[in-house]
Write an enzyme that holds these catalytic residues in place. Structure first.
Site, mmCIF file in Angstrom:
data_model
loop_
_atom_site.group_PDB
_atom_site.id
_atom_site.type_symbol
_atom_site.label_atom_id
_atom_site.label_comp_id
_atom_site.label_asym_id
_atom_site.label_seq_id
_atom_site.Cartn_x
_atom_site.Cartn_y
_atom_site.Cartn_z
ATOM 1 N N GLY A 175 0.826 -1.215 0.000
ATOM 2 C CA GLY A 175 0.000 0.000 0.000
ATOM 3 C C GLY A 175 0.850 1.251 0.000
ATOM 4 N N GLY A 189 -0.515 4.508 -1.454
ATOM 5 C CA GLY A 189 -1.685 5.125 -0.822
ATOM 6 C C GLY A 189 -1.294 6.284 0.088
ATOM 7 N N LEU A 224 -0.296 -2.147 4.727
ATOM 8 C CA LEU A 224 -1.247 -1.037 4.582
ATOM 9 C C LEU A 224 -2.165 -1.234 3.372
ATOM 10 C CD1 LEU A 224 1.117 2.023 5.244
ATOM 11 C CD2 LEU A 224 0.033 0.470 6.865
ATOM 12 N N SER A 232 -9.912 -0.091 0.629
ATOM 13 C CA SER A 232 -10.087 0.645 1.884
ATOM 14 C C SER A 232 -11.345 1.511 1.925
ATOM 15 C CB SER A 232 -8.854 1.526 2.134
ATOM 16 O OG SER A 232 -8.861 2.623 1.229
ATOM 17 N N TYR A 256 -14.559 -9.116 -3.392
ATOM 18 C CA TYR A 256 -13.221 -8.590 -3.694
ATOM 19 C C TYR A 256 -12.593 -8.004 -2.419
ATOM 20 C CZ TYR A 256 -9.507 -5.671 -5.471
ATOM 21 O OH TYR A 256 -8.271 -5.092 -5.664
ATOM 22 N N SER A 272 -8.664 -1.178 11.838
ATOM 23 C CA SER A 272 -9.461 0.040 11.654
ATOM 24 C C SER A 272 -10.535 0.210 12.713
ATOM 25 C CB SER A 272 -10.116 -0.025 10.270
ATOM 26 O OG SER A 272 -11.131 0.940 10.161
ATOM 27 N N GLU A 279 -13.300 1.104 12.061
ATOM 28 C CA GLU A 279 -14.523 0.613 11.414
ATOM 29 C C GLU A 279 -14.915 -0.756 11.993
ATOM 30 O OE1 GLU A 279 -16.166 2.572 9.359
ATOM 31 O OE2 GLU A 279 -17.615 1.158 8.549
ATOM 32 N N TYR A 314 -16.276 -4.123 4.454
ATOM 33 C CA TYR A 314 -14.912 -3.675 4.775
ATOM 34 C C TYR A 314 -14.601 -3.927 6.256
ATOM 35 C CZ TYR A 314 -11.172 -0.397 6.027
ATOM 36 O OH TYR A 314 -10.036 0.174 6.544
ATOM 37 N N ARG A 350 -5.125 12.542 1.002
ATOM 38 C CA ARG A 350 -6.258 11.640 1.175
ATOM 39 C C ARG A 350 -6.937 11.389 -0.170
ATOM 40 N NH1 ARG A 350 -8.643 7.499 3.888
ATOM 41 N NH2 ARG A 350 -10.042 8.206 5.532
HETATM 42 P P1 NAP Z 1 -5.510 4.152 0.544
HETATM 43 O O1 NAP Z 1 -5.015 5.539 0.316
HETATM 44 O O2 NAP Z 1 -6.789 3.719 -0.053
HETATM 45 O O3 NAP Z 1 -4.343 3.151 0.061
HETATM 46 C C1 NAP Z 1 -4.590 1.783 -0.116
HETATM 47 C C2 NAP Z 1 -3.359 1.155 -0.726
HETATM 48 O O4 NAP Z 1 -3.600 -0.250 -0.941
HETATM 49 C C3 NAP Z 1 -2.985 1.730 -2.123
HETATM 50 O O5 NAP Z 1 -1.584 1.780 -2.203
HETATM 51 C C4 NAP Z 1 -3.536 0.683 -3.068
HETATM 52 O O6 NAP Z 1 -2.869 0.644 -4.303
HETATM 53 C C5 NAP Z 1 -3.226 -0.577 -2.270
HETATM 54 N N1 NAP Z 1 -3.990 -1.758 -2.727
HETATM 55 C C6 NAP Z 1 -5.314 -1.855 -2.914
HETATM 56 N N2 NAP Z 1 -5.643 -3.099 -3.326
HETATM 57 C C7 NAP Z 1 -4.478 -3.801 -3.396
HETATM 58 C C8 NAP Z 1 -4.136 -5.124 -3.763
HETATM 59 N N3 NAP Z 1 -5.069 -5.990 -4.185
HETATM 60 N N4 NAP Z 1 -2.840 -5.517 -3.696
HETATM 61 C C9 NAP Z 1 -1.882 -4.630 -3.331
HETATM 62 N N5 NAP Z 1 -2.132 -3.337 -2.983
HETATM 63 C C10 NAP Z 1 -3.419 -2.946 -3.012
HETATM 64 O O7 NAP Z 1 -5.616 3.847 2.114
HETATM 65 P P2 NAP Z 1 -4.961 4.630 3.365
HETATM 66 O O8 NAP Z 1 -5.926 5.669 3.823
HETATM 67 O O9 NAP Z 1 -3.569 4.962 3.056
HETATM 68 O O10 NAP Z 1 -5.019 3.477 4.477
HETATM 69 C C11 NAP Z 1 -3.942 2.562 4.646
HETATM 70 C C12 NAP Z 1 -4.453 1.313 5.357
HETATM 71 O O11 NAP Z 1 -4.989 1.680 6.622
HETATM 72 C C13 NAP Z 1 -5.580 0.580 4.641
HETATM 73 O O12 NAP Z 1 -5.426 -0.799 4.913
HETATM 74 C C14 NAP Z 1 -6.843 1.090 5.294
HETATM 75 O O13 NAP Z 1 -7.876 0.139 5.179
HETATM 76 C C15 NAP Z 1 -6.356 1.258 6.718
HETATM 77 N N6 NAP Z 1 -7.008 2.289 7.527
HETATM 78 C C16 NAP Z 1 -7.129 3.553 7.049
HETATM 79 C C17 NAP Z 1 -7.695 4.534 7.843
HETATM 80 C C18 NAP Z 1 -7.803 5.970 7.377
HETATM 81 O O14 NAP Z 1 -8.546 6.730 7.999
HETATM 82 N N7 NAP Z 1 -7.060 6.382 6.366
HETATM 83 C C19 NAP Z 1 -8.138 4.214 9.137
HETATM 84 C C20 NAP Z 1 -7.971 2.902 9.592
HETATM 85 C C21 NAP Z 1 -7.397 1.950 8.790
HETATM 86 P P3 NAP Z 1 -3.325 1.604 -5.534
HETATM 87 O O15 NAP Z 1 -2.624 2.920 -5.282
HETATM 88 O O16 NAP Z 1 -2.814 0.861 -6.703
HETATM 89 O O17 NAP Z 1 -4.820 1.729 -5.480
HETATM 90 O O1 F7E Z 2 -16.847 8.523 5.442
HETATM 91 C C1 F7E Z 2 -20.145 10.111 5.625
HETATM 92 C C2 F7E Z 2 -20.102 8.600 5.550
HETATM 93 O O2 F7E Z 2 -15.716 7.522 3.462
HETATM 94 C C3 F7E Z 2 -16.949 9.159 6.699
HETATM 95 C C4 F7E Z 2 -11.605 4.787 5.582
HETATM 96 O O3 F7E Z 2 -10.308 5.339 5.601
HETATM 97 O O4 F7E Z 2 -12.056 5.535 7.824
HETATM 98 C C5 F7E Z 2 -12.503 5.612 6.488
HETATM 99 O O5 F7E Z 2 -13.821 5.107 6.372
HETATM 100 C C6 F7E Z 2 -18.399 9.470 7.010
HETATM 101 C C7 F7E Z 2 -19.330 8.281 6.821
HETATM 102 O O6 F7E Z 2 -14.676 7.346 5.775
HETATM 103 C C8 F7E Z 2 -20.314 11.302 2.198
HETATM 104 O O7 F7E Z 2 -21.421 8.065 5.501
HETATM 105 C C9 F7E Z 2 -21.330 11.685 4.070
HETATM 106 O O8 F7E Z 2 -20.210 8.189 7.913
HETATM 107 O O9 F7E Z 2 -14.653 9.493 4.630
HETATM 108 P P1 F7E Z 2 -15.434 8.251 4.728
HETATM 109 P P2 F7E Z 2 -15.095 6.043 6.587
HETATM 110 O O10 F7E Z 2 -16.249 5.354 5.997
HETATM 111 O O11 F7E Z 2 -15.206 6.442 8.022
HETATM 112 C C10 F7E Z 2 -12.028 4.203 8.380
HETATM 113 C C11 F7E Z 2 -11.505 4.307 9.787
HETATM 114 C C12 F7E Z 2 -11.290 3.251 7.522
HETATM 115 O O12 F7E Z 2 -10.670 2.309 8.008
HETATM 116 C C13 F7E Z 2 -11.528 3.332 6.053
HETATM 117 O O13 F7E Z 2 -10.486 2.687 5.322
HETATM 118 O O14 F7E Z 2 -18.842 10.462 6.104
HETATM 119 N N1 F7E Z 2 -20.379 10.754 4.329
HETATM 120 N N2 F7E Z 2 -21.325 12.014 2.777
HETATM 121 C C14 F7E Z 2 -19.717 10.505 3.193
HETATM 122 N N3 F7E Z 2 -18.657 9.698 2.927
HETATM 123 C C15 F7E Z 2 -18.191 9.679 1.652
HETATM 124 N N4 F7E Z 2 -17.107 8.899 1.363
HETATM 125 N N5 F7E Z 2 -18.754 10.436 0.660
HETATM 126 C C16 F7E Z 2 -19.817 11.269 0.875
HETATM 127 O O15 F7E Z 2 -20.315 11.931 -0.046
#
Ligand code: NAP
Ligand code: F7E
Length: 344
Positions: A9, A12, A83, A87, A98, A132, A134, A156, A191
Site C-alpha cells: 500500500g 496510498g 497497509l 479501503s 473482492y 481500523s 470501522e 470492509y 487523502r
Molecule cells: P488508501 O489511500 O486507499 O491506500 C490503499 C493502498 O492499498 C494503495 O496503495 C492501493 O494501491 C493498495 N492496494 C489496494 N488493493 C491492493 C491489492 N489488491 N494488492 C496490493 N495493494 C493494493 O488507504 P490509506 O488511507 O492509506 O489506508 C492505509 C491502510 O490503513 C488501509 O489498509 C486502510 O484500510 C487502513 N485504515 C485507514 C484509515 C484511514 O482513515 N485512512 C483508518 C484505519 C485503517 P493503488 O494505489 O494501486 O490503489
Molecule cells: O466517510 C459520511 C459517511 O468515506 C466518513 C476509511 O479510511 O475511515 C474511512 O472510512 C463518514 C461516513 O470514511 C459522504 O457516511 C457523508 O459516515 O470518509 P469516509 P469512513 O467510511 O469512516 C475508516 C476508519 C477506515 O478504516 C476506512 O479505510 O462520512 N459521508 N457524505 C460521506 N462519505 C463519503 N465517502 N462520501 C460522501 O459523499
C-alpha cells in the site's frame, strides 16, 4: 546494519507518509505496487525518481500468494507494514467478495509468507497490520479502546476484523512479532478524493474559484474522530520498535460531525456551506457507522505517541492545499484554452 522495510500500500495516503518517515530514519524502503494502466505513484514520485531512489518498488498484489512469498524471500525485510487494502467502506458494499479477498485473505497470504521465511531463516520479521476503527462499527461502548468488542457494519469492517484476528492468531500461534494499530480516521492533503474530508475540501476550493457549483454528500450527521495521517504513521513505526508485539488504538479522542467539517472548510474560504452542499441519497450506506471516538491512552502511555496536528489545523492544511491545487488546475485550463484559441 541498515534495516529493511517492506510497505504494502506504499502508493496510498499512509504508505507515502510512512515511506518518508522510514527513509528519514535511514531504512532501505521497499514498496509493493499493483500493476495498473496508469502510473498511480503520484504520492511517492519524490521518493522513487532520480539515480538513487529512496524507495524501491516491486510489482505485486495481495491476491497473489506466490508473488508475495517470492518477494519476502528476495527482500528479507526486518519490518513489514501491511497497509494495502480495498479501503473504501461504501465501495465494499458493491464489491464485498473482492474486499474480503484483498483486505481479509490478503493479510493471511502475507502472514503465511512471513511465517515460512521466518521458519527457514530464523530471522524475526516484525509485522504491522492496519486495523481500523470501522471494526467497532455499531459501537457497544464510547469511547472505544483496545478491549471494546467489535461490531462491524460493512463488508470492509468485517474483512478488517478477520485480518485483525488472524494477525493476533499468528502472533499467539507462531511467535510472530505482529502488532495491530486500530487507527481511527486520519486524513491529509494526500487523502483519496472520494473520502468525505477530501471530497469536501476539494469541492470547497473549486467552488471558491468558480470551477464547480455544488457539492453532493450523504449523511452529514455522522461523527468521526479525525486526525492527521502524518502523525498516525509514527504510531505504526513505534509499535514495531517495542520489545513485544501488541495492539493499540490510535485516535485524537475528539468528536466532529461531517457537517462541522463542511462548516470549517467552507468557512476557511469565506463561504457558507449551506449555499453549496446538497444531499444525494446515493451517498448513504446500507448500514452506517454513526459515531466513532477513540481512547488512545494505551498508545500515548506505552508508545509515547503524541499527535502534533489539531483538528482545526488539519482542516486548514487540507483546504489550503486544495486551493493551491485548484489554482494550478485553473491555470492549466487557462493555458490550454489560450493554446486552443491560438490554434483556431
Ligand atoms: P488508501 O489511500 O486507499 O491506500 C490503499 C493502498 O492499498 C494503495 O496503495 C492501493 O494501491 C493498495 N492496494 C489496494 N488493493 C491492493 C491489492 N489488491 N494488492 C496490493 N495493494 C493494493 O488507504 P490509506 O488511507 O492509506 O489506508 C492505509 C491502510 O490503513 C488501509 O489498509 C486502510 O484500510 C487502513 N485504515 C485507514 C484509515 C484511514 O482513515 N485512512 C483508518 C484505519 C485503517 P493503488 O494505489 O494501486 O490503489
Ligand atoms: O466517510 C459520511 C459517511 O468515506 C466518513 C476509511 O479510511 O475511515 C474511512 O472510512 C463518514 C461516513 O470514511 C459522504 O457516511 C457523508 O459516515 O470518509 P469516509 P469512513 O467510511 O469512516 C475508516 C476508519 C477506515 O478504516 C476506512 O479505510 O462520512 N459521508 N457524505 C460521506 N462519505 C463519503 N465517502 N462520501 C460522501 O459523499
Amino acid at each position: 546494519m541498515q534495516r529493511r522495510a517492506l510497505i504494502t500500500g506504499v502508493t496510498g495516503q499512509d504508505g507515502s507518509y510512512l515511506a518518508e518517515l522510514l527513509v528519514s530514519k535511514g531504512y532501505a524502503v521497499h514498496g509493493l505496487r499493483r500493476r495498473s494502466s496508469t502510473f498511480g505513484t503520484e504520492r511517492i514520485e519524490h521518493l522513487i525518481r532520480g539515480n538513487e531512489p529512496c524507495v524501491h518498488l516491486h510489482y505485486g498484489d495481495l491476491s497473489d500468494a506466490s508473488g508475495l512469498a517470492r518477494l519476502i524471500r528476495q527482500i528479507r525485510p526486518h519490518e513489514v507494514y501491511n497497509l494495502a487494502a480495498q479501503s473504501h467502506v461504501r465501495v465494499s458494499f458493491d464489491q464485498p467478495a473482492y474486499t474480503a479477498d484483498v483486505t481479509a485473505v490478503g493479510t493471511l497470504r502475507l502472514l503465511e509468507a512471513l511465517r515460512d521465511v521466518q521458519d527457514d531463516t530464523g530471522e524475526q520479521i516484525r509485522f504491522y497490520q492496519a486495523s481500523s476503527s470501522e471494526m467497532f462499527g455499531k459501537v457497544v461502548e464510547t469511547p472505544q479502546k483496545e478491549t471494546t468488542p467489535f461490531y462491524p457494519r460493512s463488508p470492509y469492517g468485517v474483512a478488517k476484523v478477520y485480518a485483525h484476528w488472524i494477525t493476533v492468531n499468528y502472533r499467539e500461534s507462531y511467535d510472530l512479532h505482529a502488532s495491530c494499530g486500530i487507527l481511527f480516521n486520519h486524513e491529509s492533503p494526500r487523502r483519496g478524493e472520494t473520502f468525505v474530508t477530501r471530497k469536501i475540501t476539494r469541492a470547497a476550493a473549486r467552488i471558491k474559484l468558480g470551477m464547480q457549483d455544488k457539492l453532493y454528500l450523504g449523511n452529514l450527521d455522522a461523527q468521526r474522530d479525525w486526525g492527521f495521517a502524518g502523525d498516525y504513521v509514527e504510531a505504526m513505526w513505534l509499535m514495531l520498535q517495542q520489545p513485544t508485539a501488541d495492539d493499540y488504538v490510535v485516535a485524537m479522542n475528539e468528536l466532529h460531525t461531517v457537517r462541522e467539517f463542511c462548516e470549517l472548510s467552507f468557512g476557511r474560504l469565506g463561504l457558507d456551506y449551506n449555499d453549496f452542499v446538497e444531499i444525494d441519497p446515493r451517498y448513504f450506506r446500507p448500514a452506517e457507522v454513526d459515531l466513532l471516538l477513540g481512547d488512545a491512552t494505551k498508545g500515548r502511555t506505552k508508545l509515547g505517541w503524541t499527535p502534533r496536528v489539531s483538528f482545526q489545523e488539519l482542516v486548514e492544511m487540507m483546504v489550503d492545499s486544495d486551493l493551491e491545487l485548484a489554482r494550478r488546475e485553473r491555470g492549466l485550463a487557462g493555458t490550454s484554452a489560450s493554446l486552443d484559441r491560438m490554434a483556431a
